[in-house]
Design a protein around this motif. Structure first.
Motif, PDB file in Angstrom:
ATOM      1  N   LEU A  41       7.542   3.250 -12.326  1.00  0.00           N
ATOM      2  CA  LEU A  41       8.707   3.307 -13.209  1.00  0.00           C
ATOM      3  C   LEU A  41       8.289   3.687 -14.626  1.00  0.00           C
ATOM      4  CD1 LEU A  41      10.683   0.160 -11.996  1.00  0.00           C
ATOM      5  CD2 LEU A  41      11.350   2.556 -11.685  1.00  0.00           C
ATOM      6  N   ARG A  42       7.190   3.130 -15.091  1.00  0.00           N
ATOM      7  CA  ARG A  42       6.697   3.491 -16.432  1.00  0.00           C
ATOM      8  C   ARG A  42       6.301   4.961 -16.498  1.00  0.00           C
ATOM      9  NH1 ARG A  42       3.783  -1.321 -16.136  1.00  0.00           N
ATOM     10  NH2 ARG A  42       1.812  -0.177 -15.974  1.00  0.00           N
ATOM     11  N   ASP A  43       5.835   5.483 -15.368  1.00  0.00           N
ATOM     12  CA  ASP A  43       5.434   6.888 -15.325  1.00  0.00           C
ATOM     13  C   ASP A  43       6.624   7.839 -15.154  1.00  0.00           C
ATOM     14  OD1 ASP A  43       2.840   6.088 -15.605  1.00  0.00           O
ATOM     15  OD2 ASP A  43       2.253   6.432 -13.522  1.00  0.00           O
ATOM     16  N   GLY A  44       7.828   7.277 -15.064  1.00  0.00           N
ATOM     17  CA  GLY A  44       9.022   8.113 -15.012  1.00  0.00           C
ATOM     18  C   GLY A  44       9.557   8.414 -13.634  1.00  0.00           C
ATOM     19  N   ALA A  45       9.015   7.779 -12.597  1.00  0.00           N
ATOM     20  CA  ALA A  45       9.489   8.034 -11.237  1.00  0.00           C
ATOM     21  C   ALA A  45      10.732   7.206 -10.925  1.00  0.00           C
ATOM     22  CB  ALA A  45       8.392   7.707 -10.228  1.00  0.00           C
ATOM     23  N   ARG A  46      11.511   7.680  -9.973  1.00  0.00           N
ATOM     24  CA  ARG A  46      12.535   6.867  -9.328  1.00  0.00           C
ATOM     25  C   ARG A  46      11.844   6.156  -8.169  1.00  0.00           C
ATOM     26  NH1 ARG A  46      17.315   7.250 -12.449  1.00  0.00           N
ATOM     27  NH2 ARG A  46      17.325   9.334 -13.363  1.00  0.00           N
ATOM     28  N   VAL A  47      12.110   4.872  -8.008  1.00  0.00           N
ATOM     29  CA  VAL A  47      11.378   4.099  -7.012  1.00  0.00           C
ATOM     30  C   VAL A  47      12.347   3.350  -6.103  1.00  0.00           C
ATOM     31  CG1 VAL A  47       9.632   2.328  -6.595  1.00  0.00           C
ATOM     32  CG2 VAL A  47       9.464   3.800  -8.628  1.00  0.00           C
ATOM     33  N   VAL A  48      12.086   3.424  -4.808  1.00  0.00           N
ATOM     34  CA  VAL A  48      12.797   2.599  -3.831  1.00  0.00           C
ATOM     35  C   VAL A  48      11.797   1.589  -3.294  1.00  0.00           C
ATOM     36  CG1 VAL A  48      14.022   2.549  -1.642  1.00  0.00           C
ATOM     37  CG2 VAL A  48      14.358   4.475  -3.216  1.00  0.00           C
ATOM     38  N   ALA A  49      12.108   0.311  -3.462  1.00  0.00           N
ATOM     39  CA  ALA A  49      11.216  -0.760  -3.029  1.00  0.00           C
ATOM     40  C   ALA A  49      11.770  -1.406  -1.764  1.00  0.00           C
ATOM     41  CB  ALA A  49      11.073  -1.806  -4.125  1.00  0.00           C
ATOM     42  N   ILE A  50      10.971  -1.437  -0.719  1.00  0.00           N
ATOM     43  CA  ILE A  50      11.330  -2.124   0.520  1.00  0.00           C
ATOM     44  C   ILE A  50      10.724  -3.518   0.477  1.00  0.00           C
ATOM     45  CG2 ILE A  50      11.068  -2.165   3.025  1.00  0.00           C
ATOM     46  CD1 ILE A  50      10.898   0.870   2.995  1.00  0.00           C
ATOM     47  N   GLU A  51      11.528  -4.506   0.806  1.00  0.00           N
ATOM     48  CA  GLU A  51      11.040  -5.896   0.765  1.00  0.00           C
ATOM     49  C   GLU A  51      11.816  -6.720   1.789  1.00  0.00           C
ATOM     50  OE1 GLU A  51       9.045  -8.940   0.405  1.00  0.00           O
ATOM     51  OE2 GLU A  51       8.486  -7.554  -1.209  1.00  0.00           O
ATOM     52  N   LEU A  52      11.098  -7.564   2.513  1.00  0.00           N
ATOM     53  CA  LEU A  52      11.735  -8.432   3.516  1.00  0.00           C
ATOM     54  C   LEU A  52      12.495  -9.571   2.855  1.00  0.00           C
ATOM     55  CD1 LEU A  52      11.938  -8.671   6.604  1.00  0.00           C
ATOM     56  CD2 LEU A  52       9.913 -10.144   6.532  1.00  0.00           C
ATOM     57  N   ASP A  53      11.966 -10.071   1.747  1.00  0.00           N
ATOM     58  CA  ASP A  53      12.561 -11.199   1.024  1.00  0.00           C
ATOM     59  C   ASP A  53      13.409 -10.675  -0.127  1.00  0.00           C
ATOM     60  OD1 ASP A  53      13.187 -13.510  -0.326  1.00  0.00           O
ATOM     61  OD2 ASP A  53      11.127 -14.010  -0.883  1.00  0.00           O
ATOM     62  N   ALA A  54      14.731 -10.775   0.010  1.00  0.00           N
ATOM     63  CA  ALA A  54      15.631 -10.223  -1.004  1.00  0.00           C
ATOM     64  C   ALA A  54      15.379 -10.815  -2.381  1.00  0.00           C
ATOM     65  CB  ALA A  54      17.088 -10.449  -0.582  1.00  0.00           C
ATOM     66  N   ALA A  55      15.081 -12.121  -2.437  1.00  0.00           N
ATOM     67  CA  ALA A  55      14.882 -12.780  -3.728  1.00  0.00           C
ATOM     68  C   ALA A  55      13.692 -12.208  -4.484  1.00  0.00           C
ATOM     69  CB  ALA A  55      14.697 -14.284  -3.527  1.00  0.00           C
ATOM     70  N   ALA A  56      12.732 -11.639  -3.764  1.00  0.00           N
ATOM     71  CA  ALA A  56      11.536 -11.100  -4.409  1.00  0.00           C
ATOM     72  C   ALA A  56      11.845  -9.847  -5.218  1.00  0.00           C
ATOM     73  CB  ALA A  56      10.470 -10.789  -3.365  1.00  0.00           C
ATOM     74  N   ARG A  97      11.083  12.842  -9.674  1.00  0.00           N
ATOM     75  CA  ARG A  97      10.488  12.594  -8.363  1.00  0.00           C
ATOM     76  C   ARG A  97      10.839  11.186  -7.934  1.00  0.00           C
ATOM     77  NH1 ARG A  97       4.895  10.025  -9.013  1.00  0.00           N
ATOM     78  NH2 ARG A  97       4.881   9.351 -11.169  1.00  0.00           N
ATOM     79  N   SER A  98      10.775  10.932  -6.638  1.00  0.00           N
ATOM     80  CA  SER A  98      10.998   9.585  -6.141  1.00  0.00           C
ATOM     81  C   SER A  98       9.853   9.172  -5.237  1.00  0.00           C
ATOM     82  CB  SER A  98      12.329   9.489  -5.387  1.00  0.00           C
ATOM     83  OG  SER A  98      12.294  10.263  -4.200  1.00  0.00           O
ATOM     84  N   VAL A  99       9.611   7.851  -5.206  1.00  0.00           N
ATOM     85  CA  VAL A  99       8.534   7.269  -4.410  1.00  0.00           C
ATOM     86  C   VAL A  99       9.075   6.018  -3.729  1.00  0.00           C
ATOM     87  CG1 VAL A  99       6.200   6.288  -4.438  1.00  0.00           C
ATOM     88  CG2 VAL A  99       6.811   8.094  -6.070  1.00  0.00           C
ATOM     89  N   VAL A 100       8.696   5.817  -2.484  1.00  0.00           N
ATOM     90  CA  VAL A 100       9.033   4.589  -1.762  1.00  0.00           C
ATOM     91  C   VAL A 100       7.803   3.692  -1.736  1.00  0.00           C
ATOM     92  CG1 VAL A 100       9.709   3.599   0.465  1.00  0.00           C
ATOM     93  CG2 VAL A 100      10.787   5.721  -0.347  1.00  0.00           C
ATOM     94  N   VAL A 101       8.007   2.403  -2.029  1.00  0.00           N
ATOM     95  CA  VAL A 101       6.919   1.417  -2.009  1.00  0.00           C
ATOM     96  C   VAL A 101       7.330   0.281  -1.089  1.00  0.00           C
ATOM     97  CG1 VAL A 101       5.508  -0.173  -3.366  1.00  0.00           C
ATOM     98  CG2 VAL A 101       6.274   1.993  -4.378  1.00  0.00           C
TER      99      VAL A 101
END
Length: 261
Positions: free
Chosen positions: A28-43, A8-12
């Protein structure tokens, strides 16, 4: 250890720091694929060590950004969850700021939740699969803090959005819930304490102990655990709810007639 459940995948959104990062790490620990949206690339530099995670840099209030995140999530695994965590911690009062400035700040906090939920719901419906959205609100949605009018207004609207989407899309397998946070020990909170100096920080921490019945501020990991539950099949009959994750702050009535326990 990753679970054996189906991919499964989740967007955060706002996944680089604080609560958002804790949510990404927990999923991620639970086994999901995750896409993280963030304004600050360094974060999101830390994601380099996590092959099951993808970074999308940009504003969570942009349709183009959320659509890109959804595309990348669906390429990794079926999209089953979306967490609207991104927020702007800047405020104003109507006696010192124009109505336009106040509305701009309301929009800055409300738009990411509306845009994210819109993308998520449309993707769930197009795929014909069940899905879950979790919005992040605050105890301030119900118990306003002076000087925080735009933030309070936006968070109250997010809780209303949660109920509206839950009743409209529940029949089509989409669940929508909110977590309403108390004070959480994030980088932002620690920076706030550091700016007060030793005596000021000690005073704030003492006050935090008194206004949270559990006697302390929460941790980002504790918030992430509740969000992960609401995204999971274990919460399959929960929708339209605002779940306090606040150590009891929202139910405490401080009163001069109170009796000491």
């Amino acid at each position: 250890m990753p679970s054996a459940r189906a991919p499964r995948s989740v967007v955060v959104t706002g996944g680089g720091r604080g609560v958002g990062r804790a949510v990404v790490e927990r999923l991620l620990r639970d086994g999901a694929r995750v896409v993280a949206i963030e304004l600050d690339a360094a974060a999101l530099d830390w994601l380099a060590d996590h092959p099951a995670a993808v970074a999308v840099i940009g504003s969570a209030s942009s349709d183009a950004v959320t659509e890109e995140a959804a595309d990348r999530a669906e390429r990794a695994a079926p999209l089953t969850g979306w967490v609207n965590n991104a927020a702007v911690f800047r405020d104003a009062s109507v006696h010192t700021a124009s109505a336009a400035e106040v509305l701009d700040l309301v929009h800055a906090n409300l738009a990411p939740a509306v845009v994210g939920a819109t993308t998520a719901v449309r993707r769930f419906l197009a795929a014909g699969t069940a899905g879950a959205v979790v919005n992040v609100s605050s105890h301030q949605a119900q118990r306003a803090v002076p000087g925080c009018t735009p933030y309070v207004t936006a968070k109250a609207a997010i809780e209303g959005l949660t109920r509206a989407l839950a009743v409209e899309y529940g029949p089509r397998g989409v669940r929508v819930n909110t977590v309403a946070l108390g004070s959480i020990a994030t980088e932002r909170y620690e920076a706030f304490l550091d700016g007060l100096g030793g005596a000021g920080a000690a005073q704030v921490e003492d006050e935090m102990r008194r206004i949270h019945p559990l006697g302390r501020v929460g941790t980002a990991a504790e918030v992430a655990a509740v969000i992960a539950h609401l995204l999971s099949d274990d919460a399959a009959y929960v929708t339209g709810a605002t779940v306090p994750v606040d150590g009891g702050r929202s139910v405490l009535a401080r009163d001069p007639e109170a009796h000491e326990a």
